[in-house]
Design a protein around this motif. Sequence first.
Motif, PDB file in Angstrom:
ATOM      1  N   GLN A  42     -14.886   2.896  74.979  1.00 18.80           N
ATOM      2  CA  GLN A  42     -15.247   1.676  74.255  1.00 18.80           C
ATOM      3  C   GLN A  42     -14.796   1.749  72.804  1.00 18.80           C
ATOM      4  N   ALA A  43     -14.964   2.899  72.176  1.00 19.07           N
ATOM      5  CA  ALA A  43     -14.521   3.064  70.791  1.00 19.07           C
ATOM      6  C   ALA A  43     -13.008   2.915  70.686  1.00 19.07           C
ATOM      7  N   LYS A  44     -12.290   3.483  71.640  1.00 21.19           N
ATOM      8  CA  LYS A  44     -10.826   3.381  71.639  1.00 21.19           C
ATOM      9  C   LYS A  44     -10.395   1.930  71.829  1.00 21.19           C
ATOM     10  N   LEU A  45     -11.051   1.209  72.728  1.00 17.38           N
ATOM     11  CA  LEU A  45     -10.708  -0.185  72.977  1.00 17.38           C
ATOM     12  C   LEU A  45     -10.959  -1.050  71.741  1.00 17.38           C
ATOM     13  N   GLU A  46     -12.045  -0.785  71.030  1.00 15.33           N
ATOM     14  CA  GLU A  46     -12.346  -1.561  69.821  1.00 15.33           C
ATOM     15  C   GLU A  46     -11.269  -1.379  68.763  1.00 15.33           C
ATOM     16  N   ALA A  47     -10.695  -0.194  68.697  1.00 18.15           N
ATOM     17  CA  ALA A  47      -9.698   0.107  67.669  1.00 18.15           C
ATOM     18  C   ALA A  47      -8.286  -0.333  68.061  1.00 18.15           C
ATOM     19  N   THR A  48      -8.099  -0.756  69.300  1.00 18.40           N
ATOM     20  CA  THR A  48      -6.772  -1.101  69.805  1.00 18.40           C
ATOM     21  C   THR A  48      -6.525  -2.600  69.711  1.00 18.40           C
ATOM     22  N   GLU A  49      -5.300  -2.979  69.381  1.00 14.34           N
ATOM     23  CA  GLU A  49      -4.886  -4.379  69.415  1.00 14.34           C
ATOM     24  C   GLU A  49      -3.721  -4.523  70.389  1.00 14.34           C
ATOM     25  N   VAL A  50      -3.742  -5.606  71.155  1.00 19.44           N
ATOM     26  CA  VAL A  50      -2.712  -5.881  72.143  1.00 19.44           C
ATOM     27  C   VAL A  50      -2.084  -7.226  71.806  1.00 19.44           C
ATOM     28  N   GLU A  51      -0.751  -7.296  71.889  1.00 17.45           N
ATOM     29  CA  GLU A  51      -0.050  -8.538  71.570  1.00 17.45           C
ATOM     30  C   GLU A  51       0.488  -9.192  72.832  1.00 17.45           C
ATOM     31  N   GLY A  52       0.244 -10.497  72.937  1.00 12.17           N
ATOM     32  CA  GLY A  52       0.829 -11.304  73.994  1.00 12.17           C
ATOM     33  C   GLY A  52       1.815 -12.271  73.362  1.00 12.17           C
ATOM     34  N   GLN A  53       2.866 -12.626  74.110  1.00 11.69           N
ATOM     35  CA  GLN A  53       3.895 -13.508  73.572  1.00 11.69           C
ATOM     36  C   GLN A  53       4.210 -14.623  74.559  1.00 11.69           C
ATOM     37  N   ALA A  54       4.718 -15.720  74.015  1.00  9.10           N
ATOM     38  CA  ALA A  54       5.204 -16.828  74.836  1.00  9.10           C
ATOM     39  C   ALA A  54       6.350 -17.494  74.084  1.00  9.10           C
ATOM     40  N   GLY A  55       7.167 -18.227  74.823  1.00 14.29           N
ATOM     41  CA  GLY A  55       8.287 -18.929  74.190  1.00 14.29           C
ATOM     42  C   GLY A  55       9.254 -17.982  73.522  1.00 14.29           C
ATOM     43  N   HIS A  76      -1.950 -16.185  74.923  1.00 15.38           N
ATOM     44  CA  HIS A  76      -3.300 -15.638  75.091  1.00 15.38           C
ATOM     45  C   HIS A  76      -3.453 -15.023  76.478  1.00 15.38           C
ATOM     46  N   ALA A  77      -2.974 -15.712  77.497  1.00 14.47           N
ATOM     47  CA  ALA A  77      -3.058 -15.196  78.867  1.00 14.47           C
ATOM     48  C   ALA A  77      -2.279 -13.884  79.002  1.00 14.47           C
ATOM     49  N   ASP A  78      -1.125 -13.808  78.361  1.00 15.85           N
ATOM     50  CA  ASP A  78      -0.306 -12.597  78.389  1.00 15.85           C
ATOM     51  C   ASP A  78      -1.062 -11.432  77.749  1.00 15.85           C
ATOM     52  N   ALA A  79      -1.645 -11.678  76.587  1.00 17.23           N
ATOM     53  CA  ALA A  79      -2.394 -10.625  75.888  1.00 17.23           C
ATOM     54  C   ALA A  79      -3.622 -10.216  76.699  1.00 17.23           C
ATOM     55  N   LYS A  80      -4.307 -11.185  77.276  1.00 20.46           N
ATOM     56  CA  LYS A  80      -5.513 -10.886  78.055  1.00 20.46           C
ATOM     57  C   LYS A  80      -5.167 -10.022  79.265  1.00 20.46           C
ATOM     58  N   GLN A  81      -4.060 -10.331  79.921  1.00 25.33           N
ATOM     59  CA  GLN A  81      -3.629  -9.535  81.067  1.00 25.33           C
ATOM     60  C   GLN A  81      -3.350  -8.096  80.637  1.00 25.33           C
ATOM     61  N   LYS A  82      -2.744  -7.910  79.473  1.00 26.84           N
ATOM     62  CA  LYS A  82      -2.465  -6.568  78.964  1.00 26.84           C
ATOM     63  C   LYS A  82      -3.759  -5.825  78.638  1.00 26.84           C
ATOM     64  N   VAL A  83      -4.741  -6.534  78.061  1.00 30.80           N
ATOM     65  CA  VAL A  83      -6.039  -5.921  77.754  1.00 30.80           C
ATOM     66  C   VAL A  83      -6.709  -5.466  79.042  1.00 30.80           C
ATOM     67  N   GLU A  84      -6.703  -6.317  80.048  1.00 33.06           N
ATOM     68  CA  GLU A  84      -7.337  -5.961  81.320  1.00 33.06           C
ATOM     69  C   GLU A  84      -6.663  -4.757  81.958  1.00 33.06           C
ATOM     70  N   GLY A  85      -5.337  -4.693  81.885  1.00 35.09           N
ATOM     71  CA  GLY A  85      -4.615  -3.541  82.410  1.00 35.09           C
ATOM     72  C   GLY A  85      -4.962  -2.268  81.659  1.00 35.09           C
ATOM     73  N   MET A  86      -5.055  -2.390  80.336  1.00 33.71           N
ATOM     74  CA  MET A  86      -5.397  -1.236  79.515  1.00 33.71           C
ATOM     75  C   MET A  86      -6.827  -0.775  79.827  1.00 33.71           C
ATOM     76  N   MET A  87      -7.747  -1.733  80.008  1.00 33.12           N
ATOM     77  CA  MET A  87      -9.128  -1.381  80.330  1.00 33.12           C
ATOM     78  C   MET A  87      -9.204  -0.670  81.681  1.00 33.12           C
TER      79      MET A  87
END
Length: 111
Positions: A22-35, A75-86
């Motif tokens: 949980q601490a690692k996840l809080e400190a991590t940022e994930v970027e999603g892109q479109a277009g 946002h959907a791209d970033a969320k998918q990456k967060v879920e994969g990382m989790m």
Amino acid sequence: MKNLTNMLKQAQQMQSKMAEMQAKLEATEVEGQAGAGMVKVKLSGKGDLKRISIDPSLMAADEREVLEDLIIAAHADAKQKVEGMMAEEMQKATSGLNIPGGLPGGFKLPF
């Protein structure tokens, strides 16, 4: 009784690993892109929206709907990456633990 002691020890190990995760996840940022990178969205590892970057060419009034769609897609791209990382972090946190029946869904008590 030995099995119960062993299970309690494993539960404590898992709790410690989950706190670290949980601490690692809080400190991590994930970027999603479109277009092709014209819209970028950054989420924390917990899924909180941190930042949006929009290419100035999309700021025209007639591009509003395109911009809205691209924000949603980024946002959907970033969320998918967060879920994969989790999921990956959860697997790391629970690896090596010999819990009868597996984890969530299949976890069963020995009695």
